[in-house]
Design a protein around this motif. Structure first.
Motif, short mmCIF file in Angstrom:
data_model
loop_
_atom_site.label_atom_id
_atom_site.label_comp_id
_atom_site.label_asym_id
_atom_site.label_seq_id
_atom_site.Cartn_x
_atom_site.Cartn_y
_atom_site.Cartn_z
N LEU A 11 8.30 21.27 20.38
CA LEU A 11 8.56 19.80 20.46
C LEU A 11 7.89 18.26 19.90
N ILE A 12 6.90 18.46 19.88
CA ILE A 12 5.72 17.37 18.89
C ILE A 12 6.08 18.30 18.10
N LEU A 13 6.34 18.63 17.32
CA LEU A 13 6.80 18.73 15.49
C LEU A 13 7.65 17.60 15.06
N ILE A 14 9.03 18.20 16.98
CA ILE A 14 10.29 17.33 16.13
C ILE A 14 10.30 15.85 16.51
N LEU A 20 7.75 10.05 11.57
CA LEU A 20 7.65 10.29 10.07
C LEU A 20 8.33 9.74 9.70
N THR A 21 9.33 10.08 9.16
CA THR A 21 10.38 9.86 8.58
C THR A 21 11.14 8.50 8.38
N HIS A 22 11.22 8.15 9.34
CA HIS A 22 11.35 6.53 10.20
C HIS A 22 10.86 5.88 9.22
N LEU A 68 14.55 10.29 -2.71
CA LEU A 68 13.88 10.56 -1.60
C LEU A 68 13.74 9.69 0.23
N PHE A 69 12.92 8.30 -0.69
CA PHE A 69 12.60 7.89 0.16
C PHE A 69 13.78 7.25 0.67
N THR A 70 15.67 6.78 0.15
CA THR A 70 16.63 6.05 0.62
C THR A 70 17.38 7.34 1.26
N CYS A 71 16.77 8.80 1.85
CA CYS A 71 17.68 9.90 2.16
C CYS A 71 16.58 10.22 3.40
N HIS A 72 17.30 9.59 4.55
CA HIS A 72 16.37 10.40 6.38
C HIS A 72 16.52 12.12 6.28
N CYS A 74 16.68 13.97 4.03
CA CYS A 74 15.80 14.32 2.36
C CYS A 74 14.36 14.73 3.12
N MET A 75 14.13 12.97 3.61
CA MET A 75 12.76 13.22 4.05
C MET A 75 12.21 14.16 5.20
N GLY A 76 13.25 13.84 5.75
CA GLY A 76 12.72 14.43 7.54
C GLY A 76 12.24 15.89 6.59
#
Length: 116
Positions: A11-14, A20-22, A68-72, A74-76
């Motif tokens: 849960l912490i990792l999720i 971080l992604t957002h 990468l920076f335009t795809c959440h 992918c970044m996730g």
């Protein structure tokens, strides 16, 4: 180390990966970093609605990072990988994960509260 992997840690990792992604894809504070790889413009559509348009570099590493920076989504994946590797190999990285997870949970709660 993997023996200590638990549902709570998952849960912490999720939540940390979500935050971080957002942070990297959407938040204003990281806009200077995104501008290195993506040109963002706001265009007005025929019916008056505005849309955000992203233009990434045509080739190479800058293109890959721009995508990468335009795809959440992918970044996730990459955020999850980086945070998992930090947890496995960097002492005290759990504190960064907890901070991001708490911020992620707070963001989710705030979004729910704004919709009520």
């Amino acid at each position: 180390m993997l023996a200590s992997f638990s549902g709570l840690f998952l849960l912490i990792l999720i939540l940390a990966s979500f935050r971080l992604t957002h942070l990297l894809v959407y938040d204003d504070i990281t806009a200077p970093l995104r501008r290195l790889f993506v040109t963002t413009t706001i265009v007005t559509l025929d019916h008056g609605q505005q849309a955000v348009q992203h233009e990434v570099a045509p080739k190479g590493l800058k293109r890959w990072l721009g995508m990468l920076f335009t795809c959440h989504w992918c970044m996730g994946v990459w955020s999850s990988l980086i945070l998992t590797l930090l947890w496995l190999f960097v002492p005290y990285a759990i504190w960064l994960l907890v901070i991001l997870a708490v911020a992620g949970a707070a963001a989710i709660i705030e979004t729910i509260m704004l919709r009520l």
